[in-house]
Design a protein around this motif. Sequence first.
Motif, PDB file in Angstrom:
ATOM      1  N   UNK A 216     -59.659 -31.311 -83.530  1.00 18.66           N
ATOM      2  CA  UNK A 216     -58.471 -30.402 -83.729  1.00 18.66           C
ATOM      3  C   UNK A 216     -57.349 -31.081 -84.666  1.00 18.66           C
ATOM      4  N   UNK A 217     -57.233 -29.965 -85.599  1.00 19.96           N
ATOM      5  CA  UNK A 217     -56.624 -30.492 -86.930  1.00 19.96           C
ATOM      6  C   UNK A 217     -55.883 -29.301 -87.488  1.00 19.96           C
ATOM      7  N   UNK A 218     -55.758 -29.551 -88.803  1.00 19.96           N
ATOM      8  CA  UNK A 218     -55.622 -28.687 -89.943  1.00 19.96           C
ATOM      9  C   UNK A 218     -56.322 -29.179 -91.101  1.00 19.96           C
ATOM     10  N   UNK A 219     -56.701 -27.950 -92.027  1.00 18.27           N
ATOM     11  CA  UNK A 219     -57.191 -28.214 -93.427  1.00 18.27           C
ATOM     12  C   UNK A 219     -56.071 -28.341 -94.388  1.00 18.27           C
ATOM     13  N   UNK A 220     -55.852 -29.449 -95.186  1.00 18.89           N
ATOM     14  CA  UNK A 220     -54.877 -29.265 -96.149  1.00 18.89           C
ATOM     15  C   UNK A 220     -55.361 -29.567 -97.496  1.00 18.89           C
ATOM     16  N   UNK A 221     -55.187 -28.212 -98.161  1.00 21.86           N
ATOM     17  CA  UNK A 221     -55.621 -28.093 -99.568  1.00 21.86           C
ATOM     18  C   UNK A 221     -55.035 -29.140-100.613  1.00 21.86           C
ATOM     19  N   UNK A 222     -56.402 -29.556-101.313  1.00 21.75           N
ATOM     20  CA  UNK A 222     -56.245 -30.392-102.477  1.00 21.75           C
ATOM     21  C   UNK A 222     -55.784 -29.913-103.782  1.00 21.75           C
ATOM     22  N   UNK A 223     -54.761 -30.155-104.368  1.00 20.62           N
ATOM     23  CA  UNK A 223     -54.431 -29.649-105.613  1.00 20.62           C
ATOM     24  C   UNK A 223     -53.620 -30.614-106.409  1.00 20.62           C
ATOM     25  N   UNK A 224     -53.540 -30.455-107.723  1.00 20.62           N
ATOM     26  CA  UNK A 224     -52.706 -31.225-108.490  1.00 20.62           C
ATOM     27  C   UNK A 224     -51.095 -30.744-108.677  1.00 20.62           C
ATOM     28  N   UNK A 225     -51.196 -29.527-108.153  1.00 20.61           N
ATOM     29  CA  UNK A 225     -49.832 -29.024-108.274  1.00 20.61           C
ATOM     30  C   UNK A 225     -50.057 -27.790-107.025  1.00 20.61           C
ATOM     31  N   UNK A 226     -48.839 -27.335-106.463  1.00 16.24           N
ATOM     32  CA  UNK A 226     -48.982 -26.276-105.362  1.00 16.24           C
ATOM     33  C   UNK A 226     -47.614 -25.583-105.148  1.00 16.24           C
ATOM     34  N   UNK A 227     -47.441 -24.456-104.552  1.00 14.96           N
ATOM     35  CA  UNK A 227     -46.349 -23.576-104.295  1.00 14.96           C
ATOM     36  C   UNK A 227     -45.346 -24.499-103.396  1.00 14.96           C
ATOM     37  N   UNK A 228     -45.723 -24.989-102.472  1.00 14.96           N
ATOM     38  CA  UNK A 228     -45.164 -25.458-101.499  1.00 14.96           C
ATOM     39  C   UNK A 228     -44.943 -26.967-101.386  1.00 14.96           C
ATOM     40  N   UNK A 229     -44.710 -27.931-100.162  1.00 15.79           N
ATOM     41  CA  UNK A 229     -44.401 -29.270-100.336  1.00 15.79           C
ATOM     42  C   UNK A 229     -45.756 -29.975-100.410  1.00 15.79           C
ATOM     43  N   UNK A 230     -45.816 -31.057-101.311  1.00 20.52           N
ATOM     44  CA  UNK A 230     -46.898 -31.915-101.478  1.00 20.52           C
ATOM     45  C   UNK A 230     -46.642 -32.966-100.447  1.00 20.52           C
ATOM     46  N   UNK A 231     -47.898 -33.132 -99.555  1.00 21.51           N
ATOM     47  CA  UNK A 231     -47.897 -33.902 -98.325  1.00 21.51           C
ATOM     48  C   UNK A 231     -48.543 -35.335 -98.667  1.00 21.51           C
TER      49      UNK A 231
END
Length: 252
Positions: A216-231
């Motif tokens: 059970x969980x979440x898929x957190x996208x991997x990115x060099x930059x993004x529109x929302x908060x960097x976790x």
Amino acid sequence: MDKTIWTQIPYPGDLAKAVQGADGFKTRFGRLATHPYNEENPDNSFWWLFPTGKGFQNWPAYRCGKFVFYRPRGSNAIRAGLHIEKGVCKELAEAFGSTRGRHFEMTKAWIWHLLLQDLKNGAMATALGDIQTRSGMAPEFTISVCAPLDEHTLTEKATEYRFRTVANEGLFHFCTKPGEREITGIEQVTSLSTLACTLEAMGKGPGTMLWVDLIIGLDIPISADGPGPNWSGTEVWEGVLEPFSPWIRTEC
């Protein structure tokens, strides 16, 4: 403003270690053991954080709840969440004939039993609601019916069921990848309580012979930059994993 979360951390093992460094994690657990499934290819392996209680053999940790991190195949994301396993009956565990195989037997000590209770009594619903509030994302269930992960004498193709959580303890089944075994009636599940009843039925009859991996969980996208908060590790701990802490027990 887009609040979609993402992370710059590219590998599951790095994210597991980053979570271990979070202040809240250290306050709650001190330190958990860290282990990749594939030690020869750790960057593409499942990683776990799991307890090392008194008298407990550190690995394998089948009977315990574990924090899990991995990259789903074909996805540029890291899935972070809770991993709980259902073992098999004593007769099948003994039939594997290996030292490791004896750990496949599900006894009363397995956290699986607590999971089934908490799917029905609202405890898991509370955790899932907390995750959605903190992350803005609906947690997902992945339920795989397969041979034990470490039993290399079997090459069965796993059957995988995926569900998305919805309001008021609901579940929405949106994907089945068929394999060689199945869980009767699971595709008709629409709530946490009916999921518990369906899985509970596996405690007798042919179901005792089936191994289940439940994540059970979440898929957190991997990115060099993004529109929302960097976790970072701290946000993943607070936003996804901390609500699952009741199922990570050091006395397991």
